[in-house]
Design an enzyme around this catalytic site. Structure first.
Site, PDB file in Angstrom:
ATOM      1  N   ASP A   1      31.832  30.223  12.727  1.00 29.51           N
ATOM      2  CA  ASP A   1      33.066  30.232  13.662  1.00 29.51           C
ATOM      3  C   ASP A   1      34.357  29.576  12.957  1.00 29.51           C
ATOM      4  O   ASP A   1      33.814  28.412  12.350  1.00 29.51           O
ATOM      5  CB  ASP A   1      32.653  29.734  14.913  1.00 29.51           C
ATOM      6  CG  ASP A   1      31.962  28.541  15.240  1.00 29.51           C
ATOM      7  OD1 ASP A   1      31.159  28.029  14.157  1.00 29.51           O
ATOM      8  OD2 ASP A   1      32.018  27.922  15.983  1.00 29.51           O
TER       9      ASP A   1
ATOM     10  N   GLU B   1      29.199  27.552  16.534  1.00 30.16           N
ATOM     11  CA  GLU B   1      28.795  25.759  16.167  1.00 30.16           C
ATOM     12  C   GLU B   1      29.631  24.941  16.982  1.00 30.16           C
ATOM     13  O   GLU B   1      29.199  24.308  17.484  1.00 30.16           O
ATOM     14  CB  GLU B   1      28.831  25.635  14.571  1.00 30.16           C
ATOM     15  CG  GLU B   1      28.155  24.095  14.654  1.00 30.16           C
ATOM     16  CD  GLU B   1      28.808  23.107  14.962  1.00 30.16           C
ATOM     17  OE1 GLU B   1      28.326  22.029  15.439  1.00 30.16           O
ATOM     18  OE2 GLU B   1      30.166  23.018  14.599  1.00 30.16           O
ATOM     19  N   GLU B   2      30.958  25.406  17.200  1.00 31.37           N
ATOM     20  CA  GLU B   2      31.934  24.682  17.733  1.00 31.37           C
ATOM     21  C   GLU B   2      32.224  24.500  19.187  1.00 31.37           C
ATOM     22  O   GLU B   2      32.805  23.882  19.733  1.00 31.37           O
ATOM     23  CB  GLU B   2      33.422  24.870  17.053  1.00 31.37           C
ATOM     24  CG  GLU B   2      33.648  24.762  15.527  1.00 31.37           C
ATOM     25  CD  GLU B   2      33.723  23.287  15.150  1.00 31.37           C
ATOM     26  OE1 GLU B   2      33.400  22.457  15.981  1.00 31.37           O
ATOM     27  OE2 GLU B   2      34.032  23.331  13.641  1.00 31.37           O
TER      28      GLU B   2
ATOM     29  N   ARG C   1      21.254  11.524   4.694  1.00 29.33           N
ATOM     30  CA  ARG C   1      20.805  10.366   5.083  1.00 29.33           C
ATOM     31  C   ARG C   1      19.535  10.856   5.905  1.00 29.33           C
ATOM     32  O   ARG C   1      19.182  11.659   6.465  1.00 29.33           O
ATOM     33  CB  ARG C   1      21.645  10.177   6.388  1.00 29.33           C
ATOM     34  CG  ARG C   1      21.469   8.875   7.185  1.00 29.33           C
ATOM     35  CD  ARG C   1      22.230   8.297   8.210  1.00 29.33           C
ATOM     36  NE  ARG C   1      21.966   7.083   8.860  1.00 29.33           N
ATOM     37  CZ  ARG C   1      22.125   5.891   8.378  1.00 29.33           C
ATOM     38  NH1 ARG C   1      23.131   5.869   7.355  1.00 29.33           N
ATOM     39  NH2 ARG C   1      21.832   4.959   9.117  1.00 29.33           N
TER      40      ARG C   1
ATOM     41  N   HIS D   1      38.919  19.790  11.204  1.00 30.12           N
ATOM     42  CA  HIS D   1      39.629  19.836  12.434  1.00 30.12           C
ATOM     43  C   HIS D   1      40.964  19.311  12.443  1.00 30.12           C
ATOM     44  O   HIS D   1      41.625  18.956  13.389  1.00 30.12           O
ATOM     45  CB  HIS D   1      38.781  19.056  13.793  1.00 30.12           C
ATOM     46  CG  HIS D   1      37.569  19.730  13.792  1.00 30.12           C
ATOM     47  ND1 HIS D   1      37.115  19.569  15.259  1.00 30.12           N
ATOM     48  CD2 HIS D   1      36.485  20.091  13.178  1.00 30.12           C
ATOM     49  CE1 HIS D   1      35.870  20.159  15.349  1.00 30.12           C
ATOM     50  NE2 HIS D   1      35.506  20.691  13.977  1.00 30.12           N
TER      51      HIS D   1
HETATM   52 ZN    ZN Z   1      33.590  21.057  13.389  1.00 31.48          ZN
HETATM   53 ZN    ZN Z   2      31.624  22.039  11.240  1.00 30.24          ZN
END
Ligand code: ZN
Ligand code: ZN
Length: 400
Positions: free
Chosen positions: A86, A144-145, A185, A371
């Site tokens: 997305d 996902e967002e 990580r 973003h």
């Molecule tokens: Zn994002």
């Molecule tokens: Zn992302």
């Protein structure tokens, strides 16, 4: 195997770039990825893979079977690889040939790169199928967002069953890491995200007569200060936690006290027990303060993504394999990051590793954060994105 993967990644790199550019030019918002899903399905079919379509509406799942020792079924291991598809409600400010053609929608988080890379993985592993055993499950997820997160819906629709993966890998572009490098990580990595909505009610009126009123501005101010003390006094000190309020609306004027104040904020942490305890305390404290001061507080919590944990052993293994592929000098450590990511849902269910793909190139001015309207990637990262993920998957299938 390493050389074969590297050479295929190099061979397909230009195609992967074209795929990414197509996706970038045609972004779709969360849970509206209909054309993207169709494009991914067509690409997979062209490779010779028939995906399962319509998972969580716009998601897809594809299987690549290793055909080495065909018939002996000496390995039934399954590894899952994830890409999100997305875009964001941002108007692109870059002047590039592949600029978004959709007003106000932009792939500003690199999900176009993740999808293009995973399609590259599909092609590489399909070609190399007779050289490995086991099953690679490719997960192309929507949304996902946006809450509740496409990952949670994909899990609900059974993406982690039939067959069940022993581990799951996801990658994300990193505009703070130079292209050519990769970051890992172990353990906790990204934060849980919960949204807080408060409406503090009092009794408004003339600001010269506060004794006749219940001032919601003063109540709300006390609440904001008190809630921060939950972070400093109640949160386990070893547990990272953030509480931020970005909206505080008291719509009065100099001489008018309003009836109510609305507040919005975000609570993030890396400890599911503390997450629930913290929210419980916040609601109780805010309601208690409002009541004690003669008003009321309506406190709504919208539960978001859990925190993202990278399985330590898996991450150590994958990191060592990345060193073999990239060279030790190109593998870096990641800091904790209090942003959220819905890959966290998978990480709560299956041993998972979410790593970052360097996409920064200062010399070319590619430095903008995700973003933002000027976000872009150095596309040289795509060859690594596809090749490394292919390598990690077959290595993971090979472990006993
Ligand atoms: Zn994002
Ligand atoms: Zn992302």
């Amino acid at each position: 195997m390493l050389d074969s993967i590297k050479s295929l990644a190099r061979q397909y790199a230009a195609d992967i770039v074209q795929t990414r550019r197509h996706l970038h030019a045609h972004p779709e918002l969360s849970f509206q990825e209909h054309n993207t899903a169709r494009f991914v399905a067509d690409q997979l079919k062209a490779i010779g893979i028939t995906p399962q379509e319509g998972v969580a509406d716009t998601g897809l799942v594809a299987i690549v079977e290793g055909r080495k020792n065909n018939g002996s079924s000496s390995s039934s291991k399954v590894v899952a690889l994830r890409a999100d598809m997305d875009a964001l409600p941002i108007h692109e400010a870059n002047n590039v040939s592949y600029k978004s053609t959709v007003e106000g929608v932009m792939h500003a988080c690199g999900h176009d790169a993740h999808t293009a890379s995973l399609l590259g993985v599909a092609r590489i592993l399909h070609v190399l199928g007779d050289q490995f055993e086991g099953t690679v499950k490719l997960v192309f997820q929507p949304g996902e967002e946006k809450a509740p997160g496409g990952a949670s819906l994909m899990i609900r629709e059974g993406v982690l069953e039939n067959p069940t993966p022993i581990s799951m890998l996801g990658q994300h572009v990193a505009p703070n890491i130079p292209v050519g490098k990769i970051g890992f990580r172990e353990g906790m990595y990204m934060a849980s995200t919960d949204e807080l909505y408060l409406t503090v009610r009092g009794k408004g009126g003339h600001a010269a007569m506060p004794d006749n009123l219940v001032d919601p501005v003063l109540i709300a101010s006390h609440i904001i200060v008190a809630l921060q003390q939950i972070i400093s006094r109640n949160c386990p000190p070893a547990s990272p936690s953030v509480l931020s309020f970005g909206r505080f609306i008291a719509d009065g004027v100099t001489n008018v006290i309003p009836n109510e104040v609305t507040i919005q904020g975000t609570f993030r942490c890396m400890n599911e027990e503390w997450r629930e305890e913290g929210k419980r305390r916040m609601v109780k404290l805010a309601e208690g303060i409002a009541e004690a001061m003669g008003g009321s507080c309506e406190f709504t919590v919208v539960h978001g993504y859990p925190f993202l944990k990278n399985h330590p052993e898996l991450t150590r293994r994958v990191r060592a394999q990345a060193v073999d592929y990239m060279g030790a000098e190109n593998v870096v450590d990641l800091d904790l990051w209090m942003a959220g990511e819905d890959f966290a849902f998978y990480s709560q269910v299956v041993d998972s590793c979410f790593y970052r793909l360097g996409t920064r190139n200062e010399a070319r001015g590619i430095i903008s954060g995700v973003h933002t309207p000027t976000f872009d990637i150095d596309e040289a990262a795509l060859e690594t994105g596809a090749g490394l993920m292919s390598w990690l998957a077959v290595q993971e299938l090979g472990i006993m």
